[in-house]
Scaffold this motif. Structure first.
Motif, PDB file in Angstrom:
ATOM      1  N   GLY A 143       0.652  -1.264   0.025  1.00  0.00           N
ATOM      2  CA  GLY A 143      -0.131  -0.048   0.025  1.00  0.00           C
ATOM      3  C   GLY A 143       0.739   1.115  -0.089  1.00  0.00           C
ATOM      4  O   GLY A 143       0.203   2.304  -0.242  1.00  0.00           O
ATOM      5  N   CYS A 144       2.128   1.291   0.455  1.00  0.00           N
ATOM      6  CA  CYS A 144       3.057   2.400   0.511  1.00  0.00           C
ATOM      7  C   CYS A 144       4.454   1.836   0.362  1.00  0.00           C
ATOM      8  O   CYS A 144       4.840   0.890   0.162  1.00  0.00           O
ATOM      9  N   PRO A 145       5.471   3.209   0.221  1.00  0.00           N
ATOM     10  CA  PRO A 145       6.697   2.527   0.194  1.00  0.00           C
ATOM     11  C   PRO A 145       7.172   1.961   1.108  1.00  0.00           C
ATOM     12  O   PRO A 145       8.519   1.623   1.180  1.00  0.00           O
ATOM     13  N   ILE A 146       6.704   1.850   2.383  1.00  0.00           N
ATOM     14  CA  ILE A 146       7.104   0.990   3.616  1.00  0.00           C
ATOM     15  C   ILE A 146       7.185  -0.398   3.196  1.00  0.00           C
ATOM     16  O   ILE A 146       8.496  -0.958   3.792  1.00  0.00           O
ATOM     17  N   ASN A 147       6.507  -0.665   2.214  1.00  0.00           N
ATOM     18  CA  ASN A 147       6.661  -2.120   1.651  1.00  0.00           C
ATOM     19  C   ASN A 147       6.709  -3.359   2.515  1.00  0.00           C
ATOM     20  O   ASN A 147       7.635  -4.092   2.527  1.00  0.00           O
ATOM     21  N   CYS A 148       5.725  -3.481   3.512  1.00  0.00           N
ATOM     22  CA  CYS A 148       5.550  -4.515   4.404  1.00  0.00           C
ATOM     23  C   CYS A 148       5.480  -5.848   3.470  1.00  0.00           C
ATOM     24  O   CYS A 148       5.850  -6.932   4.288  1.00  0.00           O
ATOM     25  N   SER A 149       4.887  -5.761   2.379  1.00  0.00           N
ATOM     26  CA  SER A 149       4.789  -7.108   1.652  1.00  0.00           C
ATOM     27  C   SER A 149       5.897  -7.527   0.656  1.00  0.00           C
ATOM     28  O   SER A 149       5.854  -8.438  -0.108  1.00  0.00           O
ATOM     29  N   GLN A 150       6.862  -6.464   0.901  1.00  0.00           N
ATOM     30  CA  GLN A 150       8.283  -6.904   0.043  1.00  0.00           C
ATOM     31  C   GLN A 150       8.023  -7.022  -1.344  1.00  0.00           C
ATOM     32  O   GLN A 150       8.377  -8.222  -1.876  1.00  0.00           O
ATOM     33  N   ALA A 151       7.207  -6.151  -1.856  1.00  0.00           N
ATOM     34  CA  ALA A 151       7.120  -6.048  -3.254  1.00  0.00           C
ATOM     35  C   ALA A 151       8.310  -6.205  -4.216  1.00  0.00           C
ATOM     36  O   ALA A 151       8.569  -7.007  -5.286  1.00  0.00           O
ATOM     37  N   PHE A 152       9.479  -5.546  -3.587  1.00  0.00           N
ATOM     38  CA  PHE A 152      10.554  -5.630  -4.181  1.00  0.00           C
ATOM     39  C   PHE A 152      11.276  -7.334  -4.485  1.00  0.00           C
ATOM     40  O   PHE A 152      12.059  -7.377  -5.269  1.00  0.00           O
ATOM     41  N   MET A 153      10.643  -7.967  -3.545  1.00  0.00           N
ATOM     42  CA  MET A 153      11.268  -9.378  -3.581  1.00  0.00           C
ATOM     43  C   MET A 153      10.430 -10.516  -4.340  1.00  0.00           C
ATOM     44  O   MET A 153      10.921 -11.552  -4.659  1.00  0.00           O
ATOM     45  N   ALA A 154       9.497  -9.795  -4.979  1.00  0.00           N
ATOM     46  CA  ALA A 154       8.596 -10.620  -5.770  1.00  0.00           C
ATOM     47  C   ALA A 154       9.020 -10.560  -7.181  1.00  0.00           C
ATOM     48  O   ALA A 154       9.532  -9.672  -7.633  1.00  0.00           O
ATOM     49  N   CYS A 155       8.424 -11.545  -7.890  1.00  0.00           N
ATOM     50  CA  CYS A 155       8.794 -11.335  -9.531  1.00  0.00           C
ATOM     51  C   CYS A 155       8.210 -10.011  -9.721  1.00  0.00           C
ATOM     52  O   CYS A 155       8.814  -9.419 -10.730  1.00  0.00           O
ATOM     53  N   VAL A 156       6.880  -9.707  -9.723  1.00  0.00           N
ATOM     54  CA  VAL A 156       6.397  -8.568 -10.033  1.00  0.00           C
ATOM     55  C   VAL A 156       5.808  -7.898  -8.583  1.00  0.00           C
ATOM     56  O   VAL A 156       5.155  -8.456  -7.862  1.00  0.00           O
ATOM     57  N   GLY A 157       6.096  -6.604  -8.547  1.00  0.00           N
ATOM     58  CA  GLY A 157       5.743  -5.976  -7.420  1.00  0.00           C
ATOM     59  C   GLY A 157       4.898  -4.922  -7.748  1.00  0.00           C
ATOM     60  O   GLY A 157       5.279  -3.980  -8.650  1.00  0.00           O
ATOM     61  N   VAL A 158       3.882  -4.356  -6.928  1.00  0.00           N
ATOM     62  CA  VAL A 158       3.224  -3.132  -7.216  1.00  0.00           C
ATOM     63  C   VAL A 158       2.983  -2.649  -5.815  1.00  0.00           C
ATOM     64  O   VAL A 158       2.272  -3.049  -4.948  1.00  0.00           O
TER      65      VAL A 158
END
Ligand code: SF4
Length: 233
Positions: A143-158
């Protein structure tokens, strides 16, 4: 009953994973956006008590696994879970269930991540279930750049970058080496635009990934800039 490796592999593809004793199975229950109602949780509890050992676990990606199930009970387990609207799956060479943060209630969220994750789930997980990909594909939503869901570590992050606009990352990968961090493609997008780009990305992976190749490895092989250009064309 003795199962051969092809049968075990087929069961895994359906969401039933062989336990380490080589006899029992875990049933992976798909939990869209990581949210279970009390009724759904009650059904999982009942199934784990009836067919398993009275407990279940949570996966890293917010799904549920019920372990210690007998092979003979697996179809019945799936049928009883379906009574509560729960699906078994989340395995195999396909898009995996979407992982998201708590941006439906979190004060920092730029959008309702539960609503968006469910849209992604419907359009890409359910809608493209039989597409067949070179390997698994993971999408994480934050939901925001804090990125609790680690979007950067997924194949595709949103993830939400500012009100009404999300950034998209490509090529993250955990697990066996090398571990890669996804890189952001240029531009910011509305949710609808991001969904169209993600659909394009899935098709690009299907067409350009080699058999067994993970998405991040494909991006490394082809080159991030080339993939980015192809998707933004
Ligand atoms: S990523 Fe941002 S919006 Fe999502 S739970 Fe974390 S802080 Fe909240």
């Amino acid at each position: 009953m003795e199962l051969n490796s092809d049968q075990i592999k087929a069961l895994k593809g359906r969401g039933f994973l062989l336990n380490k004793d080589g006899v029992h199975f875990s049933c992976r229950v798909v939990v869209p956006a990581g949210k279970l109602t009390a009724a759904e949780a009650g059904k999982i509890t009942a199934v784990s008590e009836k067919y398993g050992r009275g407990y279940f676990t949570l996966t890293q990606r917010l799904d549920v696994e019920i372990p210690w199930l007998a092979y003979e009970d697996l179809d019945q387990v799936a049928d009883e879970l379906a009574e509560a609207g729960l699906a078994v799956g989340g395995t195999g060479m396909r898009l995996r269930p979407i992982c998201t943060c708590k941006g439906n209630v979190c004060q920092f969220a730029f959008f309702d991540t539960e609503e968006v994750a469910k849209k992604f789930h419907e359009r890409f997980y359910n809608g493209m279930y039989g597409l067949g990909l070179p390997n698994k594909l993971r999408i994480n939503i934050g939901g925001c750049p804090i990125n609790c869901s680690q979007a950067f570590m997924a194949c595709v992050g949103v993830y939400g970058k500012k009100a009404g606009q999300v950034a998209i990352t490509l090529g993250g990968k955990l697990g066996r080496s090398p571990q890669l961090i996804g890189r952001e493609i240029r531009g910011l997008y509305s949710i609808d635009e991001a969904m169209d780009l993600v659909e394009k990305t899935i098709h690009y992976y299907k067409e350009n990934g080699q058999p067994g190749e993970r998405f991040a490895s494909m991006v490394e092989r082809i080159g991030f800039a080339t993939v980015e250009d192809a998707l933004l064309k």
